[in-house]
Design a protein around this motif. Structure first.
Motif, PDB file in Angstrom:
ATOM      1  N   SER A  46       2.727  -6.357  -6.871  1.00 41.76           N
ATOM      2  CA  SER A  46       1.605  -7.284  -6.997  1.00 41.76           C
ATOM      3  C   SER A  46       1.787  -8.167  -8.229  1.00 41.76           C
ATOM      4  CB  SER A  46       0.313  -6.503  -7.125  1.00 41.76           C
ATOM      5  OG  SER A  46      -0.714  -7.376  -7.515  1.00 41.76           O
ATOM      6  N   THR A  58      -5.851  -8.718 -10.828  1.00 47.87           N
ATOM      7  CA  THR A  58      -5.065  -8.652  -9.591  1.00 47.87           C
ATOM      8  C   THR A  58      -5.740  -9.484  -8.512  1.00 47.87           C
ATOM      9  OG1 THR A  58      -4.417  -6.398 -10.170  1.00 47.87           O
ATOM     10  CG2 THR A  58      -4.094  -7.067  -7.877  1.00 47.87           C
ATOM     11  N   VAL A 111      -2.577  -9.849  -2.426  1.00 48.32           N
ATOM     12  CA  VAL A 111      -2.393  -8.458  -2.002  1.00 48.32           C
ATOM     13  C   VAL A 111      -2.676  -8.327  -0.506  1.00 48.32           C
ATOM     14  CG1 VAL A 111      -3.350  -6.112  -2.236  1.00 48.32           C
ATOM     15  CG2 VAL A 111      -2.821  -7.457  -4.278  1.00 48.32           C
ATOM     16  N   VAL A 148       2.197  -2.693  -1.024  1.00 53.33           N
ATOM     17  CA  VAL A 148       2.017  -3.439  -2.273  1.00 53.33           C
ATOM     18  C   VAL A 148       1.780  -2.471  -3.436  1.00 53.33           C
ATOM     19  CG1 VAL A 148       0.645  -5.187  -3.479  1.00 53.33           C
ATOM     20  CG2 VAL A 148       1.057  -5.395  -1.024  1.00 53.33           C
TER      21      VAL A 148
END
Length: 206
Positions: A35, A83, A88, A98
């Motif tokens: 990621s 993130t 993702v 991932v």
């Protein structure tokens, strides 16, 4: 079976070898995606937007927070790191597993939002080996190393919240172990509900 990717969070003590394991895993197998975090810090020399990080202004990052576009985020030394959800999900839907490499608090936040997340905790076989590895890096003073060992004591309190422990003794064995854990996860019954339904219908001749 139509396999969707699995979201995997890897945490562990500083010096446990998380980064090295991930690098080797990605080199050896092509079904994993690491990621990419978004950050408000400026790019360092040689870093490329969308490769090392997605570089954002503070305003852009705060918009992402407001729109719930991040799986998790935190602030370190006056910069945001987080993130992005879209990247993702895109990778997972393409069937890739991932991997997020984040600390314990972030990992538990991800598990809360996405209960199917697989949590792996990387640790060396002993505390002595951990200290030797930190000393062997030659990049930090003994004061910093002592701080990291103290931090490891605190982090160890959250270890039992993880699904699997990965003991990094021999790197090659460890990489293979991580790969096998993830592959086995794909066969978990709750990850294959559609397949089970299909078999049941098939048996009934529907």
């Amino acid at each position: 079976m139509n396999q969707k990717g699995i979201l995997i969070v890897v945490s562990g003590f500083s010096g446990a070898g998380k980064g090295t394991i991930m690098k080797e895993l990605l080199k050896k197998y092509d079904n994993y995606a690491l990621s990419i975090s978004a950050t408000t810090r400026g790019p360092r020399e040689g870093e490329v937007d969308g490769r090392e990080y997605f570089f954002k202004t503070r305003e852009e990052f705060e918009k992402m927070i407001a729109k719930d576009e991040l799986i998790e985020y935190a602030m370190y030394v006056n910069n945001y790191y987080g993130t992005p959800k879209a990247y993702v999900e895109e990778q997972l839907n393409a069937g890739r597993d991932v991997i997020l490499e984040i600390e314990i608090q972030g990992a538990l936040k991800v598990k809360e939002k996405f209960p199917e997340t697989l949590l792996l905790f990387v640790t060396p076989p002993t505390a002595e080996i951990l200290k030797n590895r930190l000393v062997g890096r030659g990049t930090e003073t003994m004061d910093v190393i002592e701080q990291r060992m103290k931090r490891a004591c605190e982090e160890a309190e959250g270890m039992e919240k993880y699904d699997y422990y990965v003991v990094n003794d021999v790197l090659e064995d460890c990489v293979e172990h991580v790969h096998q854990i993830i592959q086995a996860e794909h066969s978990r019954s709750y990850r294959n509900i559609e397949f089970a339904e299909h078999i049941k219908r098939d048996l009934k001749g529907e």
